[in-house]
Design a protein around this motif. Structure first.
Motif, PDB file in Angstrom:
ATOM      1  N   ARG A   1       0.823  -1.209   0.000  1.00 22.65           N
ATOM      2  CA  ARG A   1       0.000   0.000   0.000  1.00 22.65           C
ATOM      3  C   ARG A   1       0.852   1.253   0.000  1.00 22.65           C
ATOM      4  O   ARG A   1       0.452   2.292  -0.523  1.00 22.65           O
ATOM      5  CB  ARG A   1      -0.935  -0.015   1.209  1.00 22.65           C
ATOM      6  CG  ARG A   1      -2.074  -1.007   1.097  1.00 22.65           C
ATOM      7  CD  ARG A   1      -2.764  -1.213   2.427  1.00 22.65           C
ATOM      8  NE  ARG A   1      -3.457  -0.023   2.905  1.00 22.65           N
ATOM      9  CZ  ARG A   1      -4.688   0.336   2.544  1.00 22.65           C
ATOM     10  NH1 ARG A   1      -5.358  -0.401   1.672  1.00 22.65           N
ATOM     11  NH2 ARG A   1      -5.270   1.399   3.050  1.00 22.65           N
TER      12      ARG A   1
ATOM     13  N   ALA B   1      10.342   0.787  -3.171  1.00 20.93           N
ATOM     14  CA  ALA B   1       9.275   1.695  -3.569  1.00 20.93           C
ATOM     15  C   ALA B   1       8.698   2.431  -2.363  1.00 20.93           C
ATOM     16  O   ALA B   1       8.373   3.624  -2.436  1.00 20.93           O
ATOM     17  CB  ALA B   1       8.176   0.931  -4.297  1.00 20.93           C
ATOM     18  N   ALA B   2       8.572   1.721  -1.234  1.00 18.31           N
ATOM     19  CA  ALA B   2       8.074   2.369  -0.025  1.00 18.31           C
ATOM     20  C   ALA B   2       9.045   3.435   0.464  1.00 18.31           C
ATOM     21  O   ALA B   2       8.631   4.529   0.881  1.00 18.31           O
ATOM     22  CB  ALA B   2       7.841   1.319   1.067  1.00 18.31           C
TER      23      ALA B   2
ATOM     24  N   GLY C   1       8.912   6.443  -1.841  1.00 18.26           N
ATOM     25  CA  GLY C   1       7.717   7.225  -1.539  1.00 18.26           C
ATOM     26  C   GLY C   1       7.876   8.044  -0.270  1.00 18.26           C
ATOM     27  O   GLY C   1       7.435   9.200  -0.202  1.00 18.26           O
TER      28      GLY C   1
ATOM     29  N   GLY D   1       6.692  -1.610 -10.163  1.00 20.35           N
ATOM     30  CA  GLY D   1       5.369  -1.447 -10.740  1.00 20.35           C
ATOM     31  C   GLY D   1       5.438  -0.992 -12.191  1.00 20.35           C
ATOM     32  O   GLY D   1       6.514  -0.805 -12.768  1.00 20.35           O
TER      33      GLY D   1
ATOM     34  N   GLY E   1       3.946   1.354  -1.405  1.00 22.13           N
ATOM     35  CA  GLY E   1       4.784   1.466  -2.591  1.00 22.13           C
ATOM     36  C   GLY E   1       4.712   0.279  -3.511  1.00 22.13           C
ATOM     37  O   GLY E   1       3.847   0.149  -4.347  1.00 22.13           O
ATOM     38  N   GLY E   2       5.646  -0.657  -3.334  1.00 20.09           N
ATOM     39  CA  GLY E   2       5.876  -1.687  -4.338  1.00 20.09           C
ATOM     40  C   GLY E   2       4.765  -2.701  -4.501  1.00 20.09           C
ATOM     41  O   GLY E   2       3.917  -2.876  -3.644  1.00 20.09           O
ATOM     42  N   GLN E   3       4.824  -3.364  -5.641  1.00 16.36           N
ATOM     43  CA  GLN E   3       3.785  -4.329  -5.964  1.00 16.36           C
ATOM     44  C   GLN E   3       4.351  -5.666  -6.430  1.00 16.36           C
ATOM     45  O   GLN E   3       3.592  -6.589  -6.686  1.00 16.36           O
ATOM     46  CB  GLN E   3       2.878  -3.763  -7.073  1.00 16.36           C
ATOM     47  CG  GLN E   3       2.131  -2.504  -6.653  1.00 16.36           C
ATOM     48  CD  GLN E   3       1.360  -1.883  -7.796  1.00 16.36           C
ATOM     49  OE1 GLN E   3       1.757  -2.007  -8.947  1.00 16.36           O
ATOM     50  NE2 GLN E   3       0.272  -1.211  -7.491  1.00 16.36           N
TER      51      GLN E   3
ATOM     52  N   LYS F   1       3.987   3.105  -8.781  1.00 16.50           N
ATOM     53  CA  LYS F   1       4.746   2.503  -7.686  1.00 16.50           C
ATOM     54  C   LYS F   1       6.024   1.883  -8.259  1.00 16.50           C
ATOM     55  O   LYS F   1       6.042   0.723  -8.666  1.00 16.50           O
ATOM     56  CB  LYS F   1       3.917   1.458  -6.949  1.00 16.50           C
ATOM     57  CG  LYS F   1       2.534   1.943  -6.530  1.00 16.50           C
ATOM     58  CD  LYS F   1       2.592   3.195  -5.673  1.00 16.50           C
ATOM     59  CE  LYS F   1       1.197   3.631  -5.245  1.00 16.50           C
ATOM     60  NZ  LYS F   1       1.214   4.884  -4.476  1.00 16.50           N
TER      61      LYS F   1
ATOM     62  N   GLN G   1       8.616  10.849  -8.366  1.00 17.85           N
ATOM     63  CA  GLN G   1       7.982  11.498  -7.222  1.00 17.85           C
ATOM     64  C   GLN G   1       7.848  13.005  -7.408  1.00 17.85           C
ATOM     65  O   GLN G   1       7.071  13.660  -6.696  1.00 17.85           O
ATOM     66  CB  GLN G   1       8.798  11.226  -5.944  1.00 17.85           C
ATOM     67  CG  GLN G   1       8.922   9.771  -5.555  1.00 17.85           C
ATOM     68  CD  GLN G   1       7.621   9.186  -5.108  1.00 17.85           C
ATOM     69  OE1 GLN G   1       6.890   9.772  -4.316  1.00 17.85           O
ATOM     70  NE2 GLN G   1       7.298   7.996  -5.616  1.00 17.85           N
TER      71      GLN G   1
END
Length: 537
Positions: A345, A358-359, A362, A505, A347-349, A501, A442
């Protein structure tokens, strides 16, 4: 004939003369900060008090918490970031997870309050007007410290009451520790405010002391798993963790806060009594009026270069630290579905390492929003201090003057995010391209915050500081929202929620271009409003 006697004047003690008017100045300070202080307290309290439920969902069983304890003993990079774990109770895990960051937020709140009501007042000339009345020499400093004390006391009460269910003694210990760190940096700011002639420099130097305290604690905690390192004990942030709230409290540790606050406060009072209003022990030397300062842009760079350099170095070091702990973080959450969901949620997927990167990207983007707000509001500071007027009296238009600062604000975000990506790549030891791209992605969201700040300043300069409330709300949603499983509607209120993301992502150009266009629109509207209104005097 009746003899008359002339009543002898009452001579007040010297100490009371020095503090005359403190009560009125304290009420005035609290009234001026009636929005700033509650916002900072609310953000900090929500972050702390939301953590027990989050940790309970992440580590619901004793076996899971014991596994976390064993992992932290062998994970030096995570200890450097958060600190060591001393017990498996939810209260102890709460103090571990948010202690350092709640203390840092409290320290920033305290230094901002003290500098605002001391050096800021002198720099603007208002303190000279106040001092011409029945006000003691040290009344302003006392009122500023008392305002910081009130803010820290309220925070401590909220935290103590909110965590009392985890253990009354531990909650009291943790609340006292947060208040103690806040007052240590309040008195540190009071000392620095006597040494420097600029409020901006006073804030920057005190923040640098806070950064040094974080680095010392991180270095000590990475070396030992029980907080016993000498480097940890040299940092006030290390004192908080060594109080061991909810894990066999050490009630003698708060005495260190008391000694530090007393010593720093006494030094600040001594320095305040040895200088004139508006003066400092480290005066700012006048620079050349030509050459490199021959343009509005060059002047803006001279005024903001220290801030740009400081943020750049901080983001580079943060990137190296976060990059170095990527593999360890992935290992830490590999078997925890709830932790993986939170990272997704934020960042990353895809892969766990990409999720963590990714988190972190962010989070750095959210922090970069603080930089852009402060940099854009430098226009407001130059205007209200009267320094903008002589510049604009020359053949320099308002748009040209503002453009110089906006280049530093918006261009500076590019620089610090690139350095953050470089640091992440260095720490992680992987190819830099995807990480740099993730950091640059970003920027549109950061620029939207900067454009909104400029619009507030252009339309209503008195309300310009409300931009800090906006960015704090964005930070709160971005940091705490995923952990609280906030509704998607709430998370989507921030521009950062609409970014792709990355890394891991899929790149989506639509939201990026839309946010860039929105930032340009807000910036143009802010410049148009600035051009049409009168300057603040």
């Amino acid at each position: 004939m009746t003899a008359t006697t002339t009543p002898r004047p009452t001579v007040r003690p010297r100490g009371s003369r020095q503090l005359a008017g403190t009560g009125a100045l304290l009420r005035f300070a609290l009234r001026r900060d009636r929005v700033l202080i509650p916002v900072w307290i609310a953000v900090n309290a929500v972050m702390v008090l939301s953590m027990p439920n989050t940790l309970r969902s992440l580590y619901g069983t004793t076996a899971q918490r014991e596994g976390l304890l064993r992992q932290m003993e062998s994970n030096a990079s995570f200890r450097a970031l958060i600190g060591p774990v001393f017990d498996t109770s939810i209260g102890a895990l709460t103090a571990w997870r948010v202690g350092v960051y709640a203390a840092a937020l409290g320290a920033v709140m305290s230094l901002l309050i003290v500098v605002r009501h001391t050096r800021d007042e002198e720099e603007s000339g208002r303190q000279e007007l106040v001092a011409s009345g029945a006000v003691g020499r040290r009344a302003s400093l006392t009122a500023a410290l008392l305002a910081a004390a009130v803010a820290n006391a309220v925070l401590a009460l909220l935290v103590t009451a909110g965590l009392a269910g985890q253990g009354g003694a531990g909650a009291l210990s943790f609340g006292l520790g947060l208040a103690g760190i806040g007052m240590v940096f309040a008195t540190t700011a009071a000392v620095v405010a006597q040494l420097t002639e600029s409020a901006r420099l006073a804030r920057g130097l005190t923040a640098a002391v806070l950064g040094a305290a974080f680095v010392l604690r991180a270095a000590g905690d990475s070396a030992t798993a029980d907080g016993s390192s000498v480097l940890t004990w040299l940092s006030p942030l290390g004192w908080l963790e060594n109080q061991r709230s909810f894990a066999g409290e050490r009630w003698w540790v708060p005495a260190l806060f008391a000694v530090a606050v007393t010593a720093l406060g006494a030094l600040a009072y001594e320095l305040a009594g040895r200088r004139d209003v508006g003066m400092s022990f480290l005066p700012t030397l006048p620079g050349p009026a030509a050459g490199r300062l021959g343009t509005a842009g060059a002047l803006a760079w001279r005024l903001q270069r220290g801030s740009v350099i400081g943020w750049s170095l901080g983001f580079l070091l943060a990137g190296v630290v976060y990059g170095g702990m990527t593999d360890g973080a992935a290992e830490l959450v590999r078997d925890n579905d709830r932790a993986r969901e939170i990272f997704a949620r934020m960042g990353g997927q895809s892969a766990l390492t990409d999720m963590f990167l990714a988190a972190m990207v962010g989070m750095l983007g959210l922090i970069a929003a603080l930089y852009v707000v402060g940099s854009v509001l430098r226009l407001h500071g130059e205007e209200t201090s009267g320094r903008a007027e002589p510049v604009l009296a020359c053949p320099v238009g308002r748009l040209r003057w503002a453009a110089g600062h906006l280049v530093i604000a918006f261009g500076g975000t590019v620089l610090i995010m690139l350095l953050a990506g470089l640091g992440l790549a260095i720490g992680y030891g992987k190819e830099a391209g995807p990480i740099l791209g993730a950091c640059l992605a970003q920027l549109p969201a950061v620029w939207v915050i900067g454009g909104l700040t400029l619009l507030l300043y252009g339309l209503a300069p008195r309300a310009a500081t409300a931009a800090w409330g906006v960015v704090v709300a964005v930070l709160l949603i971005g940091w705490v929202g995923p952990a609280l499983n906030a509704p998607r509607l709430v998370l989507d209120l921030t521009p950062f929620a609409h970014l792709p993301k990355l890394p891991g992502g899929q790149m989506r150009w639509g939201p990026v271009l839309l946010l860039t266009a929105l930032a340009a629109l807000l910036t143009s509207a802010g410049l148009a409003a600035l051009r049409r209104r009168d300057l603040t005097t």
